[in-house]
Scaffold this active site. Sequence first.
Site, short mmCIF file in Angstrom:
data_model
loop_
_atom_site.label_atom_id
_atom_site.label_comp_id
_atom_site.label_asym_id
_atom_site.label_seq_id
_atom_site.Cartn_x
_atom_site.Cartn_y
_atom_site.Cartn_z
N SER A 146 1.94 2.84 8.32
CA SER A 146 3.41 2.83 8.21
C SER A 146 3.98 3.32 9.53
O SER A 146 3.30 4.06 10.27
CB SER A 146 3.83 3.79 7.08
OG SER A 146 5.21 4.09 7.18
N TYR A 159 3.52 11.71 2.53
CA TYR A 159 3.37 10.27 2.78
C TYR A 159 3.11 10.00 4.26
O TYR A 159 2.15 9.32 4.63
CB TYR A 159 4.62 9.53 2.31
CG TYR A 159 4.57 8.04 2.58
CD1 TYR A 159 3.78 7.22 1.79
CD2 TYR A 159 5.29 7.47 3.63
CE1 TYR A 159 3.71 5.84 2.05
CE2 TYR A 159 5.22 6.11 3.89
CZ TYR A 159 4.44 5.30 3.09
OH TYR A 159 4.37 3.95 3.34
N1 LIG Z 1 7.69 -1.08 1.44
C1 LIG Z 1 7.80 -0.39 2.55
O1 LIG Z 1 8.93 -0.11 3.03
C2 LIG Z 1 6.57 0.07 3.28
C3 LIG Z 1 6.72 0.58 4.59
C4 LIG Z 1 5.61 1.01 5.29
C5 LIG Z 1 4.35 0.94 4.71
N2 LIG Z 1 4.22 0.45 3.43
C6 LIG Z 1 2.86 0.41 2.87
O2 LIG Z 1 2.54 -0.89 2.43
C7 LIG Z 1 1.57 -0.80 1.39
C8 LIG Z 1 2.01 -1.70 0.23
O3 LIG Z 1 3.20 -1.17 -0.33
P1 LIG Z 1 4.37 -2.08 -0.91
O4 LIG Z 1 5.59 -1.76 -0.17
O5 LIG Z 1 3.94 -3.49 -1.01
O6 LIG Z 1 4.56 -1.41 -2.34
P2 LIG Z 1 4.29 -1.91 -3.83
O7 LIG Z 1 4.91 -3.23 -4.09
O8 LIG Z 1 4.64 -0.75 -4.69
O9 LIG Z 1 2.71 -2.12 -3.84
C9 LIG Z 1 1.80 -1.08 -3.97
C10 LIG Z 1 0.53 -1.66 -4.56
O10 LIG Z 1 -0.44 -0.61 -4.67
C11 LIG Z 1 -0.97 -0.59 -5.98
N3 LIG Z 1 -1.31 0.78 -6.34
C12 LIG Z 1 -0.46 1.84 -6.44
N4 LIG Z 1 -1.14 2.93 -6.83
C13 LIG Z 1 -2.44 2.54 -6.97
C14 LIG Z 1 -3.63 3.23 -7.37
N5 LIG Z 1 -3.61 4.53 -7.70
N6 LIG Z 1 -4.79 2.54 -7.41
C15 LIG Z 1 -4.83 1.22 -7.08
N7 LIG Z 1 -3.74 0.53 -6.70
C16 LIG Z 1 -2.57 1.19 -6.65
C17 LIG Z 1 0.16 -1.15 -6.87
O11 LIG Z 1 -0.31 -1.76 -8.06
P3 LIG Z 1 -0.46 -0.95 -9.46
O12 LIG Z 1 0.84 -0.22 -9.66
O13 LIG Z 1 -0.76 -2.00 -10.45
O14 LIG Z 1 -1.62 -0.03 -9.23
C18 LIG Z 1 0.75 -2.21 -5.95
O15 LIG Z 1 0.04 -3.43 -6.09
C19 LIG Z 1 1.47 0.68 1.02
O16 LIG Z 1 0.30 1.23 1.62
C20 LIG Z 1 2.71 1.28 1.65
O17 LIG Z 1 2.54 2.64 1.96
C21 LIG Z 1 5.29 0.01 2.72
#
Ligand SMILES: NC(=O)c1ccc[n+]([C@@H]2O[C@H](COP(=O)([O-])OP(=O)(O)OC[C@H]3O[C@@H](n4cnc5c(N)ncnc54)[C@H](OP(=O)(O)O)[C@@H]3O)[C@@H](O)[C@H]2O)c1
Length: 268
Positions: A146, A159
């Site tokens: 991130s 985080y």
């Molecule tokens: N969105 C942003 O602004 C942003 C910015 C920077 C970095 N990121 C990073 O991008 C990555 C993806 O995030 P996203 O934004 O796409 O969010 P998201 O839509 O909430 O996706 C998160 C995914 O992780 C899975 N997950 C959560 N807890 C888990 C656990 N304990 N075990 C296994 N799987 C788990 C969730 O599925 P389940 O709930 O079914 O487990 C979901 O598929 C993350 O690492 C996040 O930190 C996001």
Amino acid sequence: MRRSAELTGRTAVVTGAATGIGAAIVERLAAQGMELVLVARDGARLEVTAERLRAEHGAQVSTLALDLADHGAPARLAEWLAEAGTEVDVLVNNAGVSLLGPVAGSDPARVRGLVDLNAGAVAELTAFLLPGMVARRRGAIVNVASTGAYAPAAYLAAYAASKAFVLSFTRALWAETRATGVRVVAVSPGPTETAMNTSRMPGKRDPGAVADTVMSALRGRGPAVVDGRLNALQTFVFGRLLPASAAAVIAERTLRKAALGNVSSVLP
Ligand SMILES: NC(=O)c1ccc[n+]([C@@H]2O[C@H](COP(=O)([O-])OP(=O)(O)OC[C@H]3O[C@@H](n4cnc5c(N)ncnc54)[C@H](OP(=O)(O)O)[C@@H]3O)[C@@H](O)[C@H]2O)c1
């Protein structure tokens, strides 16, 4: 996108693959003709994504419902892959959670769970799957970090620190594996339009754009890539130009309202 001979017919394991950035990444990998193993907690939701990939790309897709924050979950995944005789060529450690608010007001178990998932599972899964890649002298590991990895972030303290771990771990691993034929890279999104980030901030990126950055990072050479020019500029200013204390104070002022107001949104 033209299919890459290095990906077609090979297998990718993607964590957090059902939604958001992970779902966009598996779409790109399926379009490359990869076989896929999708991992997240919600098995039914994973199956919906898997079915779409089978229908749209004719992809061979397996799903595994696992809570990767559970100790022993990465080992269970590695065992499951070994029992199926699956050689993993690409690992995308994408699953992650965020927690917005002051540490003093946070549930200690959630803080620990965040670190276990965002940092612990990434390191452990990498340690399980890297030796096979090194032995075969091919493969790739993409760790989704991130922009928060580049400087301390008040109200997102655990985080941002977990993502700093991912970034540092990946950079070190990149140096370790440079001569092995294995590609290791950290990809850092900034604010991206997903369930994790429902805030109404301007300039949020689309998960598909992040997935495109992941695909070009797979073809690149360096240890770390930031998604989007503005995000790259931000990480340069906060991570390199400003002293860490100044960066922390500015982040505190910027995030204070979102963190201390009555909001449920979670920022990157
Ligand atoms: N969105 C942003 O602004 C942003 C910015 C920077 C970095 N990121 C990073 O991008 C990555 C993806 O995030 P996203 O934004 O796409 O969010 P998201 O839509 O909430 O996706 C998160 C995914 O992780 C899975 N997950 C959560 N807890 C888990 C656990 N304990 N075990 C296994 N799987 C788990 C969730 O599925 P389940 O709930 O079914 O487990 C979901 O598929 C993350 O690492 C996040 O930190 C996001």
